[in-house]
Design an enzyme around this catalytic site. Structure first.
Site, mmCIF file in Angstrom:
data_model
loop_
_atom_site.group_PDB
_atom_site.id
_atom_site.type_symbol
_atom_site.label_atom_id
_atom_site.label_comp_id
_atom_site.label_asym_id
_atom_site.label_seq_id
_atom_site.Cartn_x
_atom_site.Cartn_y
_atom_site.Cartn_z
ATOM 1 N N ARG A 149 28.759 -0.394 35.804
ATOM 2 C CA ARG A 149 29.305 -0.257 34.448
ATOM 3 C C ARG A 149 30.834 -0.191 34.452
ATOM 4 O O ARG A 149 31.458 -0.178 33.386
ATOM 5 C CB ARG A 149 28.761 1.030 33.783
ATOM 6 C CG ARG A 149 27.271 1.000 33.506
ATOM 7 C CD ARG A 149 26.772 2.338 32.973
ATOM 8 N NE ARG A 149 27.005 2.521 31.566
ATOM 9 C CZ ARG A 149 26.069 2.422 30.620
ATOM 10 N NH1 ARG A 149 24.814 2.150 30.938
ATOM 11 N NH2 ARG A 149 26.367 2.608 29.351
ATOM 12 N N TYR A 152 33.360 -2.466 32.537
ATOM 13 C CA TYR A 152 33.534 -2.153 31.110
ATOM 14 C C TYR A 152 34.295 -0.838 30.939
ATOM 15 O O TYR A 152 35.332 -0.789 30.279
ATOM 16 C CB TYR A 152 32.155 -2.068 30.461
ATOM 17 C CG TYR A 152 32.167 -1.838 28.968
ATOM 18 C CD1 TYR A 152 32.519 -2.863 28.083
ATOM 19 C CD2 TYR A 152 31.814 -0.600 28.427
ATOM 20 C CE1 TYR A 152 32.523 -2.660 26.707
ATOM 21 C CE2 TYR A 152 31.808 -0.390 27.062
ATOM 22 C CZ TYR A 152 32.156 -1.422 26.196
ATOM 23 O OH TYR A 152 32.146 -1.212 24.839
ATOM 24 N N ASP A 281 23.491 5.330 34.069
ATOM 25 C CA ASP A 281 23.214 5.479 32.633
ATOM 26 C C ASP A 281 23.587 6.905 32.193
ATOM 27 O O ASP A 281 23.045 7.879 32.726
ATOM 28 C CB ASP A 281 21.717 5.248 32.403
ATOM 29 C CG ASP A 281 21.385 4.931 30.970
ATOM 30 O OD1 ASP A 281 21.201 3.739 30.672
ATOM 31 O OD2 ASP A 281 21.298 5.861 30.165
HETATM 32 P P1 NAD Z 1 29.809 -8.047 20.250
HETATM 33 O O1 NAD Z 1 29.430 -8.509 21.608
HETATM 34 O O2 NAD Z 1 28.877 -8.339 19.121
HETATM 35 O O3 NAD Z 1 31.233 -8.627 19.846
HETATM 36 C C1 NAD Z 1 32.254 -8.868 20.768
HETATM 37 C C2 NAD Z 1 32.956 -10.160 20.363
HETATM 38 O O4 NAD Z 1 34.020 -10.432 21.278
HETATM 39 C C3 NAD Z 1 32.022 -11.381 20.426
HETATM 40 O O5 NAD Z 1 32.154 -12.154 19.258
HETATM 41 C C4 NAD Z 1 32.500 -12.144 21.665
HETATM 42 O O6 NAD Z 1 32.258 -13.531 21.587
HETATM 43 C C5 NAD Z 1 33.967 -11.808 21.663
HETATM 44 N N1 NAD Z 1 34.588 -11.915 23.003
HETATM 45 C C6 NAD Z 1 34.146 -11.400 24.171
HETATM 46 N N2 NAD Z 1 35.015 -11.686 25.167
HETATM 47 C C7 NAD Z 1 36.038 -12.375 24.593
HETATM 48 C C8 NAD Z 1 37.233 -12.931 25.079
HETATM 49 N N3 NAD Z 1 37.583 -12.846 26.372
HETATM 50 N N4 NAD Z 1 38.049 -13.574 24.207
HETATM 51 C C9 NAD Z 1 37.724 -13.683 22.898
HETATM 52 N N5 NAD Z 1 36.589 -13.186 22.376
HETATM 53 C C10 NAD Z 1 35.760 -12.536 23.210
HETATM 54 O O7 NAD Z 1 30.087 -6.485 20.350
HETATM 55 P P2 NAD Z 1 30.438 -5.421 19.223
HETATM 56 O O8 NAD Z 1 29.381 -4.399 19.217
HETATM 57 O O9 NAD Z 1 30.803 -6.105 17.957
HETATM 58 O O10 NAD Z 1 31.732 -4.745 19.868
HETATM 59 C C11 NAD Z 1 33.032 -5.012 19.398
HETATM 60 C C12 NAD Z 1 34.024 -4.128 20.127
HETATM 61 O O11 NAD Z 1 33.720 -2.747 19.900
HETATM 62 C C13 NAD Z 1 34.034 -4.313 21.646
HETATM 63 O O12 NAD Z 1 35.360 -4.239 22.104
HETATM 64 C C14 NAD Z 1 33.230 -3.154 22.153
HETATM 65 O O13 NAD Z 1 33.616 -2.768 23.439
HETATM 66 C C15 NAD Z 1 33.564 -2.074 21.130
HETATM 67 N N6 NAD Z 1 32.503 -1.053 21.056
HETATM 68 C C16 NAD Z 1 31.349 -1.312 20.389
HETATM 69 C C17 NAD Z 1 30.358 -0.349 20.350
HETATM 70 C C18 NAD Z 1 29.062 -0.537 19.608
HETATM 71 O O14 NAD Z 1 28.229 0.362 19.624
HETATM 72 N N7 NAD Z 1 28.845 -1.620 18.908
HETATM 73 C C19 NAD Z 1 30.547 0.886 21.010
HETATM 74 C C20 NAD Z 1 31.738 1.082 21.695
HETATM 75 C C21 NAD Z 1 32.717 0.106 21.697
HETATM 76 N N1 UDP Z 2 17.618 1.966 26.574
HETATM 77 C C1 UDP Z 2 16.233 2.058 26.652
HETATM 78 N N2 UDP Z 2 15.498 0.936 26.401
HETATM 79 C C2 UDP Z 2 16.052 -0.253 26.071
HETATM 80 C C3 UDP Z 2 17.476 -0.332 25.992
HETATM 81 C C4 UDP Z 2 18.217 0.792 26.271
HETATM 82 O O1 UDP Z 2 15.678 3.127 26.930
HETATM 83 O O2 UDP Z 2 15.318 -1.222 25.832
HETATM 84 C C5 UDP Z 2 18.417 3.189 26.821
HETATM 85 C C6 UDP Z 2 19.522 3.023 27.852
HETATM 86 O O3 UDP Z 2 19.026 3.273 29.147
HETATM 87 C C7 UDP Z 2 20.528 4.077 27.395
HETATM 88 C C8 UDP Z 2 20.354 4.101 25.888
HETATM 89 O O4 UDP Z 2 19.083 3.508 25.615
HETATM 90 O O5 UDP Z 2 20.170 5.335 27.903
HETATM 91 C C9 UDP Z 2 21.435 3.340 25.134
HETATM 92 O O6 UDP Z 2 21.537 2.073 25.711
HETATM 93 P P1 UDP Z 2 22.490 0.931 25.135
HETATM 94 O O7 UDP Z 2 22.454 -0.191 26.098
HETATM 95 O O8 UDP Z 2 22.156 0.641 23.721
HETATM 96 O O9 UDP Z 2 23.942 1.599 25.085
HETATM 97 P P2 UDP Z 2 24.807 2.483 26.101
HETATM 98 O O10 UDP Z 2 24.007 2.806 27.340
HETATM 99 O O11 UDP Z 2 25.979 1.640 26.403
HETATM 100 O O12 UDP Z 2 25.098 3.705 25.312
#
Ligand code: NAD
Ligand code: UDP
Length: 319
Positions: A149, A152, A281
């Site tokens: 992980r 990221y 995780d």
């Molecule tokens: P997502 O995967 O739906 O969207 C990410 C977007 O970025 C996609 O459209 C992808 O094509 C684009 N992308 C990826 N790499 C790229 C690059 N090198 N250049 C240009 N575009 C690129 O994910 P999301 O859930 O919409 O997440 C958006 C942002 O929020 C991310 O930075 C993610 O880390 C952050 N974030 C989201 C969550 C969540 O729960 N959704 C939680 C924590 C952080």
């Molecule tokens: N998870 C799960 N079953 C699934 C997908 C995810 O039990 O089919 C669990 C995963 O192991 C984690 C939590 O759900 O503990 C959230 O996972 P997700 O990938 O959504 O986000 P993150 O781990 O980045 O918070």
């Protein structure tokens, strides 16, 4: 800075604007009368997510990978580009970390050139597998620097460092948001995140895959609440309000509870099956949002049951 500031219409760059969060942010900003430029490589985002904007004269899409520099004239930048689901960000981990680190440098250089505000979509993953619960912004985290992980988590941590160094050294007006698990319509149905997985499995009558014993917890925020927080933070006219701030819903659920809720709300006959817990995780996650509440006068309004119902309705249209 763009030279369209004779009106209150802002020109806003959203990197990652074709993804889940980016498309909701686009919708909100267009509805508020702003102009949006989306720069997205379409690695995980889709044209479906942005199809409804394409006839809007105030919307523009550029297929662009932010590991390369970009020149556009805008008033604000939201840097959201980065794959967010563990399956997606582990697919090409070197590119993931390049996206966070080189992408942050490129977007910060652009903000410096334009002298404009820039928001970074950081993550609760900067806390890793937290030993402090709930997580406060002053907690430095517990992250494995060499695990699966890390591309990221460490990429996002380095991006935060870059944002604060550009702020201190170059006076850039930054906003750093640590996002906790957010869900809603337009999540990628196959991206492997827990909410989309469980809903798709329940709707198809497939087994619901619980990783580990399902006792690990997450706190789920509905996308509209999150996006409201983004915009409120960006609108703050205070260059000392850098964050980082936690943005999420503090209502915490075990993964097993989430599965039971999804089964109930979809009237599904799916059974729970156990699968191995992925490496590193995190066991628990809950945002402490006292600072955010005070700073933004912001509160998550949509609780899990209501948010899941809206999300289930969206996924039903895909099946
Ligand atoms: P997502 O995967 O739906 O969207 C990410 C977007 O970025 C996609 O459209 C992808 O094509 C684009 N992308 C990826 N790499 C790229 C690059 N090198 N250049 C240009 N575009 C690129 O994910 P999301 O859930 O919409 O997440 C958006 C942002 O929020 C991310 O930075 C993610 O880390 C952050 N974030 C989201 C969550 C969540 O729960 N959704 C939680 C924590 C952080
Ligand atoms: N998870 C799960 N079953 C699934 C997908 C995810 O039990 O089919 C669990 C995963 O192991 C984690 C939590 O759900 O503990 C959230 O996972 P997700 O990938 O959504 O986000 P993150 O781990 O980045 O918070």
């Amino acid at each position: 800075m763009s030279l369209n500031n004779y009106s209150s219409r802002k020109r806003v760059l959203i990197t990652g604007g074709a993804g889940f969060l980016g498309s909701h942010l686009t919708e909100k900003l267009l509805n508020e009368g702003h102009e949006v430029i989306c720069a997205d490589s379409l690695f995980t985002g889709t044209k479906d997510n942005i199809a409804s904007f394409k006839d809007n004269p105030y919307y523009e899409f550029i297929r662009h990978d932010i590991t390369n520099p970009l020149q556009v004239e805008v008033d604000e930048i939201y840097n959201l580009a980065c794959p967010a689901s563990p399956i997606h960000y582990q697919h090409n981990p070197i590119h993931t970390i390049k996206t966070s680190v080189m992408g942050a440098i490129n977007m910060l250089e652009l903000a410096k050139h334009l002298q404009c505000k820039i928001l970074q979509a950081s993550t609760s993953e900067v806390y890793g597998d937290p030993t402090v619960h709930p997580q406060t912004e002053d907690y430095w985290g517990n992250v494995n620097p060499i695990g699966v992980r890390s591309c990221y988590d460490e990429g996002k941590r380095c991006a935060e460092t870059l944002f604060f160094d550009f702020h201190r050294q170059e006076n850039i007006d930054i906003r750093v948001v640590r996002i906790f698990n957010t869900y809603g319509p337009r999540m990628h149905p196959e991206d492997g995140r827990v909410v989309s997985n469980f809903i798709m499995q329940a709707l198809r009558g497939d087994p619901i895959t619980i990783y580990g014993d399902g006792s690990q917890s997450r706190s789920f925020c509905y996308v509209d609440d999150l996006v409201n927080g983004f915009v409120k933070f960006m609108e703050l006219d205070d260059s000392t309000a850098t964050g980082p701030i936690n943005l999420g819903n503090p209502n915490e659920f075990t993964i097993k509870e989430l599965a039971e809720n999804v089964i109930r709300l979809t009237n599904s006959k799916s059974e729970l099956v156990s699968k191995p817990l992925p490496k590193d995780d995190p066991q628990q996650r809950q945002p402490e949002i006292t600072n955010t509440r005070k700073l933004l006068d912001w509160e998550p309004n949509i609780q899990l049951e209501e948010g899941l119902k809206k999300t289930i309705s969206y996924f039903e249209t895909l099946i």
